[in-house]
Design a protein around this motif. Structure first.
Motif: not given
Lengths: 262, 264
Positions: A115-142
């Motif tokens: 945790x010494x180099x924990x980065x709470x700022x850069x993770x925001x856009x990163x995690x947003x796009x990653x979760x977005x893609x995950x849920x896009x895949x989830x919404x499209x699958x049957x």
């Protein structure tokens, strides 16, 4: 209790330092965010191009691969914003003697580095796009979605991932590898693809020896409710085994370092 | 131009890279690991097909091996931005030496060194997996590859130094490198051959120099291009080299004015 309080305090301090640091370089933040979005977009274009030529990859359709990629990016971004940075610095700490300083402190070095180099700022856009893609895949699958199973297996995946990072970083106690971050990044990138594309010995290696299958493909399959009880138990088993092995190698490496630097 | 001082720069840089040869080998090991997924992925895609967009499976795998080898060798970041930021540029501008030529010869040594170090690895792969790879037997193809690599090195160097010059106007410009690295690698065709991409992306690639630092070289080497296309491609490489040289020169003059104005 005091032990937890001490670490909590250190985590808060680390977040504060990193936040101040990042705000000072807002422009760099913008470019890095753009860079991340670009890399992300390029990966999607790559897979779209592949799926233009093939209906499935290793039997996985495009939506399943989006779930896999979402999982891959979630793990990659969270790990890079938390524990990877600290462990990547071990070679430098050994070379410039800084490691002795950390070892003299009354904290658990492995935990401290994570945790010494924990980065709470850069993770925001990163995690947003990653979760977005995950849920896009989830919404499209049957398929029937199983979020609880996914979250549980994802937690196991993080522990396996963390353990592998610890193992790879521990090599530095024996011989210095400067490009260790590139090395593990490339190894983990093999998990961007469904494990089913790999055959024979390679698949065995990626399932048991460097269990990338359990970090990426297995959580993605858990999301679409495709895991058997046997596979869930295997994931739990692999998680325990790798955490144990990583602790063993880490302690062995530390002992070797301490005896050599007395 | 006194070439001897730059050949000394080349020799020194060569010596430096020789000392750090383990780093170069790790770089190739990393490139080799990436090939594992490439091999299995295309094996899966080609499972029921003999060819795709004119590529056989062997050609595709060979494409990735060569593009991986080339990019691990000739795409080497320059420390220009760092040198401007920490002021070490001043050391060069006070000497009777061209900073741009100095950087060129230094990076040339690094790239040639990497090309040579990586060659036995490539030959070994071809020896072991000869049944799954496309062996080019035409000596002309090798000559064309050497010529096109030379121009690709020049284009990438000029682009690299140009990006480094941004530091004259903007601090922390290194963060831009993350964007430019992705753009260069993508449009050079390191991720996937350009012809597999949607048409609009192929159109964009035609207007950028990067296609001529990777995809074009390998397509020409694999015998997928006719003589006219190869000559046209080399012409484009030369045109980009000249255009970038001009831009680099202009930006360098302007940047230096700014650098000297702040008293660095």
């Amino acid at each position: 209790m005091n032990h937890i309080k001490k670490h909590l305090n250190l985590i808060i301090q680390s977040i504060k330092i990193q936040t101040m640091d990042k705000l000072e370089v807002a422009l760099a933040f913008t470019f890095i965010t753009l860079g991340i979005i670009l890399q992300f977009t390029i990966t999607i274009i790559f897979f779209k191009a592949i799926y233009l030529r093939s209906a499935t990859i290793g039997g996985w359709d495009v939506n399943q691969v989006y779930i896999l990629l979402g999982t891959y990016f979630i793990i990659q971004y969270i790990s890079w914003s938390t524990y990877i940075r600290g462990f990547n610095k071990i070679s430098r700490f050994i070379e410039n003697g800084e490691l002795d300083l950390y070892l003299s402190k009354p904290v658990n070095l492995k935990f401290f580095l994570s945790y010494r180099y924990i980065d709470p700022i850069f993770i925001i856009p990163q995690i947003t796009v990653a979760i977005g893609l995950l849920f896009y895949g989830v919404s499209q699958t049957n398929a029937d979605i199983n979020i609880l199973s996914y979250l549980f297996i994802l937690a196991c995946a993080f522990i396996i991932h963390f353990s592998l990072i610890v193992i790879i970083s521990s090599i530095n106690f024996f011989t210095i590898i400067r490009q260790v971050d590139h090395l593990h990044n490339t190894i983990f990138k093999l998990g961007q693809y469904p494990i089913t594309i790999y055959k024979g010995f390679t698949r065995l290696v990626l399932s048991i020896i460097i269990p990338i299958a359990f970090i990426y493909s297995v959580p993605a399959r858990a999301m679409v409710g495709d895991l058997s009880v046997k596979e869930i138990l295997a994931t739990i088993g692999i998680t325990f085994i790798f955490y144990f092995i990583s602790s063993l190698i880490w302690n062995l490496g530390l002992k070797r370092y301490e005896s050599a630097h007395g | 131009m006194n070439l001897s001082k730059y050949t000394t720069v080349f020799k020194n840089s060569w010596q430096f890279n020789l000392e750090y040869r383990l780093d170069t080998l790790v770089r190739f090991l990393i490139a080799l690991i990436s090939l594992i997924s490439v091999f299995y992925l295309w094996n899966d895609i080609f499972a029921d097909k003999a060819e795709m967009l004119g590529y056989s499976k062997d050609q595709i795998v060979t494409y990735y091996i060569i593009v991986g080898y080339l990019f691990a060798s000739i795409y080497a970041g320059l420390p220009t931005a760092q040198e401007i930021q920490d002021g070490s540029l001043s050391i060069y501008i006070t000497k009777p030496i061209s900073f741009i030529l100095y950087s060129y010869w230094q990076s040339l040594a690094k790239k040639v060194f990497r090309l040579i170090i990586g060659l036995p690895i490539i030959l070994f792969i071809f020896f072991i997996y000869s049944d799954n790879l496309y062996l080019v037997t035409d000596p002309k193809a090798y000559l064309i590859l050497i010529i096109t690599i030379f121009f690709a090195i020049n284009i990438l160097f000029l682009f690299d130094i140009l990006i480094g010059f941004i530091e004259f106007w903007m601090m922390h410009s290194a963060s831009i490198v993350m964007i430019t690295d992705s753009i260069v690698a993508f449009f050079a065709g390191t991720l996937i051959p350009i012809v597999f991409l949607p048409n609009y992306i192929q159109q964009i690639a035609n207007y950028l120099p990067f296609k001529y630092t990777g995809f074009f070289l390998i397509d020409a080497f694999l015998g997928r291009l006719g003589t006219e296309e190869i000559i046209f491609g080399i012409g484009i490489q030369i045109a980009w080299t000249l255009a970038l040289m001009l831009i680099v020169k202009i930006v360098w003059i302007q940047g230096l004015k700014k650098y000297e104005a702040v008293g660095a």
